[in-house]
Enzyme design. Structure first.
Site, PDB file in Angstrom:
ATOM      1  N   GLY C 145       0.829  -1.196   0.000  1.00 52.61           N
ATOM      2  CA  GLY C 145       0.000   0.000   0.000  1.00 52.61           C
ATOM      3  C   GLY C 145       0.869   1.254   0.000  1.00 52.61           C
ATOM      4  O   GLY C 145       2.010   1.240   0.482  1.00 52.61           O
ATOM      5  N   CYS C 146       0.343   2.327  -0.541  1.00 54.59           N
ATOM      6  CA  CYS C 146       1.167   3.529  -0.755  1.00 54.59           C
ATOM      7  C   CYS C 146       1.591   4.179   0.559  1.00 54.59           C
ATOM      8  O   CYS C 146       2.757   4.527   0.743  1.00 54.59           O
ATOM      9  CB  CYS C 146       0.442   4.512  -1.665  1.00 54.59           C
ATOM     10  SG  CYS C 146      -1.252   4.895  -1.166  1.00 54.59           S
ATOM     11  N   HIS C 147       0.644   4.362   1.483  1.00 54.89           N
ATOM     12  CA  HIS C 147       1.026   4.897   2.794  1.00 54.89           C
ATOM     13  C   HIS C 147       2.041   3.981   3.472  1.00 54.89           C
ATOM     14  O   HIS C 147       2.944   4.440   4.178  1.00 54.89           O
ATOM     15  CB  HIS C 147      -0.202   5.015   3.702  1.00 54.89           C
ATOM     16  CG  HIS C 147      -1.070   6.198   3.420  1.00 54.89           C
ATOM     17  ND1 HIS C 147      -0.639   7.480   3.581  1.00 54.89           N
ATOM     18  CD2 HIS C 147      -2.357   6.285   3.000  1.00 54.89           C
ATOM     19  CE1 HIS C 147      -1.626   8.323   3.277  1.00 54.89           C
ATOM     20  NE2 HIS C 147      -2.675   7.623   2.911  1.00 54.89           N
TER      21      HIS C 147
END
Lengths: 343, 343, 343, 343
Positions: C145-147
């Protein structure tokens, strides 16, 4: 093999975009990078997105530092290119992103710039008829102004084929803030620009006026009259030129579309969009592309032609590299991003 | 004393702006607020900035719910106003922010809207000559379209005084996203709109075309021809109309400026800026004001007139309240913000 | 030679970014592109910036359409990857940009996603110790995931070397709007997002929580506790993770910096900035890079570590291609943009 | 009735916001407006949104020009207030939007500001316990820093009631660009700020650190430790403070919510939002309001409290007028906008 290129004005926006493109160019190596006030500092301080070049130390912009390269790209403030260019060897390919050598009419130059005319170089808009031949045989290139490229690409085919009338052309160029450069001024602050649209250089005073007229006159084969207004909009990059010209009564909309298809179907970077789709600057961010569309407003008896491009890429640095490719005998598209970054 | 007002369309942007203004209006109390899909929910869910009204429950938009108020403001999607208005008492002041009653020419209506013409109501642009008399004596008001107000205010004085020619007017309206409403569509996403400028309704197809022509024809006293292109820009609010019309050869720039001064010097909300200063939408955010400037481009033989306003305030809800004030016999400026929020 | 890749979810933001990168990848050819609702339409309608691919027709997302490629990139809504992946041949390299195979703990999965756990695939964050070996020997990759990538890169070195304490880590992830996807929702409209910062998934409810903890637990060699809050900011791309963890009393700031230097000095895409320079998301737009910086706040007895990256590039599609390169035995940096687009 | 107020620093952002509010204040007339470099020019050149005040000529900022008013608002760069204030009559109400008189601890002042401590004035955050009594009986007011108000309002109730622990508080303040002022610097250009999020003053070095600690220490009744990081986001106005503090094991979430309800239910300007709704800066633009929400992350054993406000309104100029109202014996809400401008 491989050419080496120096970039003058490396700490500014046009310089940064040149370096971004050259960094991915397979046949050009980045040599000396120079600037004025920021000479002596690391490039990474000024262009933190150019990580592979972060440790390059910026040299001062002098002819001596720029010499010994196959190519010199000049991305300098108005009026500094002419003197430098004179000191550079005639065999060096000099590509000027500034205005000094764009205009062929000395009087127009003096009216708009207030200094003596330095001369005229082959014009870095390869999509204009005849331009490729000129660019293929030169060591000096004048890169067009960003608004100029947008308006020219929007209107050229219709004027060249006599479908649009040369009198009373009107263009509004909505532009992002990077065109105004990196020198800090109050009206360019984020606080001021975000959330606001504002015109500037109104009433025909913007310096891109004579250059647009020059191109459109070439297209039409006769003098044009033009009202051009640039508008600053809250975005870092992009120009959207909304242009309108009177539609010759005897012409048909399909003739107009055919004209644009003929002129642009073989172009790598200028894309006539499918009918009904209109250009948005977001389509072109970071790409050396222009998106074009045209239609007829029968009630107004005018055609409306719109072009979108990235003022720093196709509007400046991309056009510089595209033209340099031609001058170097490389394939025109070499090293140029064909795809933008969106959203 | 104090009038009560119902607001239909309270969950949308125009409805929210009406409520923002009415919340500060000393002579109007907010009564029933209504909407379609969001009926039954608290206003605070839809308009969280309207904290004093957060707990109001939204009723369904029906004539029954809107009746029993002195004023009914309609901020509804296209085509819903006519049927509702018919059911409302003739003594109720009905102020329609939609298009239904703006056009006087049924054929123009049908061409652009494709439905039968509902009629014509007094037009809520008090700055037009004769408008105040009409608005002072009516219970029905049609609030102008936002682009229309901007273009009209930019060009009216020059046309009315015969300094600008009525043929071949060109206008580009750069607008923020709130004009497109709150109904979610992919091209209105933040990801799509931020960083992009894009035209829409190109080629004379935008529904504000006939309404602009109607106003400018009134101004010029003869039919006008118009090319109008709206452009979506990355800002929530604001319209910048960049307008150009041919300048009569026998006129002088000082006559032009005098015309604008004469028309606007007594206006509370339309400000002709000092010479050399150009309107920016940021000057007007949240205010019921329009900023105007005009100049002559002698090379193009055209005048360029620019107006900036907030599409939701002077462009919609502010104009509605300003017109309602006149119809109620209140001072025209009552409750209207004269000062914007900047930066 | 050259591999062929299918991209599922080609009309969305992650799919578009995959195609942008693959279009410039020298060893991977773009094969079939698929989507759900937009199947049957031209890719250019959905991704107008991908001009070289404009005429590709989108096929439906089915295992049959995705088969017959060397690589399948899945950029699909939550929960659709597992079923598809099962139907794809074990020899096909499947790279999933979704969450389905990221978590190793089935219970965490069920708590946060509410569906049965599909399994665990090698994790596409090559900068984690041991990851390259795993990725070099797999046909299945779960892209982080990006975060998660941003917070992990910010904190990993300090935790891995025992300089930061694993309890009571706090991170705030400021993110652009593209992370929320292209499906239109009112709160994602440009009118709503421009000019506003707003948290979401507050209180540990965001699905990236267990994944961040998983990575940081691996780093620390013991369980961590974490408070993570994402904040939506008015920009299309970018994540800025501002992370803080307690600084072990016996450690020194120079030990901390050394830890980061050791971990990142050989990395191509993760850049520890010069001391005193802090990451900005603008440094990374469109690049597969992350910018990292760390310091100690002695008064708070905490280290503050910040990472910036582009959520669509290093945060999703770039990581997918980087990991695929490893699985294919290609140089890890092949085809990946090392330079961002700025300003 | 009717007080007169002078505003020093009238060409800046805080000064402009003071004038916007005072222009609508029924009991305060705007007297002399002063500035430094822009003295002698018309206010309209610097604050074009303040149309009713456009023709006011800016005087130089001297004690002589500011004297002869009932109230003097100081919106000056760091360190200029103390000397001016000394020259102003003790009966004049002096409201300082700068930092000079905010801190009570001279050593903290000297550590963070590097100059001798000028003194401590009653603190213009009326929502703090005891503040109203102090403000009602003073001629000198120190307006809080904008980040400080946001973090304080987010955490105060939980700390005051002993539900949150005073050690190891972490706050991240996402802020718009206007907080950095109008003085042009490269990193504040629109080209640089749009599309980017970037931290500044990292590692406890921001000058709002000691002031936040001062307020939270008062709340907790014992010293607090704090990690505070401000983040610049692409919006002109607004602060979103995302704050987290350890949750006392013996407390319950409903106790936490009750604490916030007790502290804020009678406040006019601080709004605890309905459960599940989180503050967004857009709720507060141009209003003197703060939106607050709080929850517990049981996995992290931390509460997360968020406050949103407009840095120029409740964060500066609105707080100044709110506090001045108290000092003048006027109703606290007089002349203050309770409703923001959205979208």
């Amino acid at each position: 093999m491989g050419y080496t290129a120096a970039v003058a004005g490396a700490s500014g926006y046009a310089g940064g975009e040149l370096l971004r493109i050259l960094n991915g160019h397979p046949d050009i190596d980045i040599g000396t990078v120079t600037a004025g006030g920021s000479a002596g500092s690391a490039l990474g301080q000024h262009q933190p997105h150019l990580t592979p070049l972060a440790d390059r130390v910026i040299a001062e912009t002098t002819a001596r530092n720029l010499a010994q390269h196959d190519i010199v790209f000049l991305a300098l403030p108005q009026g500094q290119s002419a003197a430098l260019a004179e000191e550079l060897d005639g065999d060096t390919l000099v590509v000027d992103c500034g205005a000094d050598f764009r205009l062929s009419n000395p009087q127009e130059w003096e009216t708009y710039y207030g200094t003596p005319h330095a001369g005229t170089w082959p014009y870095g808009l390869p999509e204009l008829p005849g331009a490729r031949a000129q660019l293929g045989d030169t060591r000096r290139i004048a890169v067009p102004g960003c608004h100029v490229t947008a308006v020219t690409l929007a209107l050229f085919p219709g004027l060249a084929e006599g479908i649009l009338e040369p009198e009373d052309i009107v263009a509004v160029g909505v532009t992002g803030t990077s065109g105004a450069g990196k020198s800090p001024k109050p009206h360019l602050l984020g606080s001021e620009t975000m959330g606001s649209a504002a015109p500037y250089g109104v009433g025909g005073t913007h310096r891109h006026n004579p250059e647009i007229r020059q191109n459109l006159t070439t297209a039409a084969g006769q003098p044009v009259s033009l009202s051009f207004t640039p508008v600053l909009a809250p975005m870092p990059r992009g120009i959207l030129a909304t242009c309108t010209a009177r539609f010759r009564p005897e012409a048909t909309p399909s003739q107009l579309r055919s004209a644009y298809q003929r002129h642009y179907s073989d172009e790598s970077f200028v894309h006539l969009l499918p009918e009904g789709t209109w250009p948005a600057t977001a389509m072109t961010v970071g790409a050396n592309t222009a998106a074009v569309q045209v239609t007829v407003d029968t009630s107004a008896e005018r055609a409306v032609a719109v072009a979108a491009l990235d003022n720093l890429t196709k509007g400046t640095a991309g056009a510089a590299v595209q033209s340099a490719n031609l001058a170097l005998g490389l394939p025109e598209t070499t090293g140029l991003p064909a795809v933008g970054v969106a959203p």
